[in-house]
Design a protein around this motif. Structure first.
Motif, PDB file in Angstrom:
ATOM      1  N   ARG A  31      -0.524  22.480 -42.038  1.00  0.00           N
ATOM      2  CA  ARG A  31       0.644  22.795 -42.877  1.00  0.00           C
ATOM      3  C   ARG A  31       0.232  22.963 -44.335  1.00  0.00           C
ATOM      4  O   ARG A  31       0.744  23.823 -45.050  1.00  0.00           O
ATOM      5  CB  ARG A  31       1.687  21.681 -42.774  1.00  0.00           C
ATOM      6  N   PRO A 112      -2.391  31.874 -37.744  1.00  0.00           N
ATOM      7  CA  PRO A 112      -1.551  31.223 -36.735  1.00  0.00           C
ATOM      8  C   PRO A 112      -2.289  30.029 -36.145  1.00  0.00           C
ATOM      9  O   PRO A 112      -3.515  29.941 -36.225  1.00  0.00           O
ATOM     10  CB  PRO A 112      -1.361  32.327 -35.692  1.00  0.00           C
ATOM     11  N   ASP A 115      -0.512  26.141 -30.210  1.00  0.00           N
ATOM     12  CA  ASP A 115       0.280  24.946 -29.953  1.00  0.00           C
ATOM     13  C   ASP A 115      -0.575  23.802 -29.417  1.00  0.00           C
ATOM     14  O   ASP A 115      -0.309  22.631 -29.701  1.00  0.00           O
ATOM     15  CB  ASP A 115       1.395  25.252 -28.951  1.00  0.00           C
ATOM     16  N   ILE A 135       5.951  23.385 -37.683  1.00  0.00           N
ATOM     17  CA  ILE A 135       4.770  24.252 -37.651  1.00  0.00           C
ATOM     18  C   ILE A 135       5.150  25.714 -37.469  1.00  0.00           C
ATOM     19  O   ILE A 135       4.269  26.567 -37.303  1.00  0.00           O
ATOM     20  CB  ILE A 135       3.760  23.839 -36.561  1.00  0.00           C
ATOM     21  N   ARG A 136       6.456  26.017 -37.493  1.00  0.00           N
ATOM     22  CA  ARG A 136       6.851  27.420 -37.391  1.00  0.00           C
ATOM     23  C   ARG A 136       6.173  28.233 -38.479  1.00  0.00           C
ATOM     24  O   ARG A 136       6.013  27.783 -39.601  1.00  0.00           O
ATOM     25  CB  ARG A 136       8.376  27.563 -37.515  1.00  0.00           C
ATOM     26  N   LEU A 137       5.810  29.450 -38.118  1.00  0.00           N
ATOM     27  CA  LEU A 137       5.040  30.288 -39.032  1.00  0.00           C
ATOM     28  C   LEU A 137       5.763  30.486 -40.357  1.00  0.00           C
ATOM     29  O   LEU A 137       5.151  30.405 -41.426  1.00  0.00           O
ATOM     30  CB  LEU A 137       4.762  31.634 -38.364  1.00  0.00           C
ATOM     31  N   ASN A 274       2.311  28.189 -33.147  1.00  0.00           N
ATOM     32  CA  ASN A 274       3.287  27.715 -34.143  1.00  0.00           C
ATOM     33  C   ASN A 274       4.637  27.383 -33.510  1.00  0.00           C
ATOM     34  O   ASN A 274       5.691  27.589 -34.112  1.00  0.00           O
ATOM     35  CB  ASN A 274       3.455  28.746 -35.258  1.00  0.00           C
TER      36      ASN A 274
END
Length: 333
Positions: A31, A112, A115, A135-137, A274
């Motif tokens: 992050r 990216p 997961d 962790i979404r892009l 992500n």
């Protein structure tokens, strides 16, 4: 790679207790740095520092918190004087496919993350949801626009749920400064990160069907079928190219005019990155008779079951991070 126990019982004890936190520490460093490669290096540095100091660990906090504190400081040091990792949409307005070739820009881009490296384990459903959202892009991309201390404070407070006093000790500022940094970070990221209700995707079965249609359309190079799966205002970006496109019409013109593949020239595999679905694209190498890595795509799905954003990463070195094969055989006729 996990810590290697030595003949020192303390080292064995440290490895046994600390290794379960490796995935969440990797997510934490990712992050902040925006790079899986950098995150893995900094996690190794975190474990090395922690191992060396383990005999002085007094247990005033949990081992998990202690490791996160070390990792945060390691990341802050690494960010000193280092360029942040943006996405093309963070650097300017959309382009027009009719204006000529896309512009390449050699800057460290956001990467990216698989997961398997950064998402929480399935034993805690609530932790999985929080991990996936953090962790979404788009969220990680928004973090890259914050100064390092604001970034650290936001993650420690809003993602890890630390108390302000704990954050202050870790970052090296007063509690009042933590609250000020947090408010500024929240204000800045609110304009960049997507709203949760805009990115909550369809069910697993619907998602699988959407990806099946997306993959089939790409392998057939059916541009109309591809863009029919996008929202009207969808975004298409493709680091290391600075140019990005907004809207289905622009995406369609880009794919029709620039994408080098003809029908049958692509093979696609599913990936998960992500906390989002995605695909790995392989392009036919006619001379070798195989398909070679071409790009990785991370897709943002909307509640309506459409694709609202496609991040296409053309750095084929990322295939190794995702543990993907370096070639795929040609299909038998």
């Amino acid at each position: 790679m996990p810590m290697t126990p030595t003949e020192d019982p303390g080292a064995e004890d440290f490895a046994r207790l600390a290794d379960p936190f490796r995935r969440e520490l990797t997510a934490h460093c990712y992050r902040m740095l925006g790079s899986v490669h950098d995150a893995e290096d900094l996690v190794q540095e975190t474990y090395l520092r922690a191992w060396r100091a383990y005999d002085r660990f007094e247990g005033r906090s949990s081992l998990r918190a202690w490791l996160h504190r070390i990792a945060t400081r390691v990341c802050l040091t690494a960010l000193e004087g280092r360029a942040r990792r943006p996405m093309p949409t963070g650097l300017g307005g959309p382009g027009d496919p009719d204006e000529g070739p896309v512009r390449r820009h050699e800057t460290p881009w956001l990467e990216p993350a698989p997961d398997a490296l950064v998402e929480a384990g399935e034993d805690d459903p609530a932790a999985v949801v929080l991990s996936r959202e953090s962790i979404r892009l788009a969220f990680v991309a928004a973090l890259q626009h914050l100064p390092p201390r604001q970034q650290a404070v936001l993650i420690l407070r809003d993602v890890l749920g630390w108390r302000a006093a704990e954050v202050a000790e870790t970052v090296g500022v007063s509690t009042a400064a933590v609250n000020s940094l947090l408010q500024r970070a929240r204000d800045r990221i609110a304009t960049a990160a997507p709203r949760e209700e805009d990115v909550t995707g369809p069910s697993t079965a619907e998602q699988r069907d959407l990806l099946d249609r997306y993959m089939a359309a790409f392998e057939a190079k059916d541009v109309a079928a591809i863009v029919a799966l996008f929202t009207d205002d969808a975004i298409w970006e493709m680091p290391p190219f600075l140019t990005w496109y907004a809207g289905r019409d622009a995406i369609a013109r880009h794919l029709a005019r620039v994408c080098p593949a003809r029908p049958g020239d692509l093979r696609l595999l599913r990936i998960s990155a992500n906390g989002q679905p995605g695909v790995a694209q392989y392009l036919r190498d006619p001379a070798a008779g195989v398909f070679r890595p071409f790009n990785l795509q991370v897709l943002t799905l909307t509640p309506a079951g459409r694709i609202g954003h496609c991040a296409t990463f053309l750095d084929t070195r990322l295939f190794a991070i995702f543990d993907l094969p370096q070639t795929l055989p040609a299909r038998s006729r």
